[in-house]
Write an enzyme that holds these catalytic residues in place. Structure first.
Site, PDB file in Angstrom:
ATOM      1  CB  ALA A 357      -8.365  -1.340  -8.597  1.00 18.30           C
ATOM      2  CB  CYS A 358      -6.275  -3.861  -4.330  1.00 18.83           C
ATOM      3  SG  CYS A 358      -7.747  -4.796  -3.699  1.00 18.83           S
ATOM      4  CG  HIS A 359      -2.271  -8.425  -6.870  1.00 20.76           C
ATOM      5  ND1 HIS A 359      -2.497  -9.435  -7.333  1.00 20.76           N
ATOM      6  CD2 HIS A 359      -1.927  -7.346  -7.946  1.00 20.76           C
ATOM      7  CE1 HIS A 359      -2.222  -9.281  -8.515  1.00 20.76           C
ATOM      8  NE2 HIS A 359      -1.682  -8.138  -9.022  1.00 20.76           N
TER       9      HIS A 359
END
Length: 385
Positions: A357-359
């Site tokens: 849920a991140c880049h």
């Protein structure tokens, strides 16, 4: 501590598991001794058929089913596709000339969740885009991490022909209320004045088998997907069908030599089936021990992470009034600029996955599962299982 001598720690078991030693031995024995074609009537063929029959019996026992309810497949993806294909065909067989009031074709309607594996999600998306079905993706609650029974019931339409919801999520580990959903769907009052399609009931139990008890009768499903490489078996699968072709429809996706009672033709892969059967046998014998050990290890890991990171850590599968499979820890580390892939590259002794849920880089994409249950987009998420 001499880090150079520490062995690698594998923490990606929801992706795939190694083969249990007894499973590997069963595969070797079958390949060596049961090499005949199971359809042949001579001794070599009978020996292979006996191995397959024993494996089928072991899988049935694991699921509290009967042997006739087990159909072998290449894996979970094929099993899930087979269920969706069957539901569509059964709908059209039931209503061969049916149209809506405006004269357009009446399409089969499928209910699923927004938490599903791609082998369900993308299949449904594909048929929706082709105009062959309608679909409802019931959203998971951000309070529980699972779909709510009332939301599934509210999604039912006159043309609903299938409800397919996974038993446990591969990223969060949250267990879905399958028994309650299936009971509610079966008790749903539908207008007796109109002929309506039967609503077939399916759960993909890939992530639950080998971790918790999976009882097909208690769950109340028509179909249940089994995936070998999630519980120390080889990459092969099976589909539980309650009374295939009799109590419950099952339509082959392709045709051939008539194996698996014509439901899944193709010469059986005796060695891999033997391995799947042995893994099922081990689950029957050891499931309580397996579950206890997994839970203890997972809880120890979470305790240590909490002590190390304190309030910066968030466990994404922990929801009040929800249960998790005992092996899964999905954790977010709060902090600006944290990039999961880069951190894992620095941990040379850990093999884990970024449940992103991140880049982590320009090619990464956020996990639709974690976003669906309310995990912040800018959290570093790592999945230990």
């Amino acid at each position: 501590m001499d880090m150079a001598n520490i062995k690698s720690v594998y923490l990606d078991y929801n992706a795939t598991t190694p083969l249990e030693d007894e499973v590997l031995s069963a595969i070797h024995s079958a390949l060596r001794d049961a090499w005949g074609n199971p359809s042949s009537s001579h001794e070599a063929g009978k020996k292979a058929k006996a191995v397959i029959d024993q494996a089928r019996s072991s899988i049935a026992e694991m699921l509290n089913a009967v042997s006739e309810d087990i159909i072998f497949t290449s894996g979970g993806t094929e099993a899930n596709n087979l269920v969706i294909h069957t539901a569509m065909k059964h709908f059209h067989d039931t209503f061969p000339n049916s149209t809506e009031t405006k004269g357009s074709p009446l399409l089969p309607h499928i209910i699923t969740s927004n938490l599903e594996h791609d082998s369900v999600k993308l299949v449904i998306d594909h048929f929706v885009n082709e105009g062959k079905i309608e679909a409802s993706f019931v959203p998971a609650s951000k309070l529980t991490g699972h779909v709510e029974v009332d939301d599934v019931i509210a999604a039912i339409r006159p043309n609903t022909c299938l409800v397919t919801i996974m038993m446990a999520n591969n990223e969060t580990g949250v267990i879905q209320p399958i028994t309650d959903i299936m009971k509610a769907v079966r008790s749903k009052h539908r207008d007796p004045k109109h002929e309506l399609p039967r609503i077939l009931l399916h759960t993909d139990a890939a992530q639950a088998i080998g971790k918790i008890q999976v009882d097909s009768q208690e769950l109340g499903v028509d179909y249940l997907t089994v995936v070998g490489h999630k519980f120390y078996a080889p990459r092969i699968g099976a589909l539980f069908v309650k009374g295939p072709g009799k109590a419950t429809p099952l339509s082959p996706m392709f045709y051939g030599g008539g194996q698996e009672r014509n439901f899944r033709p193709g010469t059986e892969n005796t060695g891999m089936i033997a391995g799947l059967g042995k893994a099922a046998e081990l689950v029957v014998k050891n499931i309580d021990k397996y579950e206890k050990n997994m839970r203890e290890v997972r809880d120890y890991l979470e305790d240590r992470l909490t002590k190390e990171f304190e309030d910066r850590v968030h466990f994404n599968g922990r929801f009040e009034n929800s249960q998790r499979i005992p092996n899964t820890c999905n954790v977010s580390i709060r902090g600006e600029g944290l990039q999961g892939n880069k951190i894992l590259k620095c941990t040379k002794h850990i093999q884990a996955s970024v449940g992103a849920a991140c880049h982590s880089d320009v090619h990464s994409r956020p996990s639709h599962i974690l976003l669906a249950v309310g995990i912040p987009y800018n959290s570093l998420c790592i999945l230990y299982q």
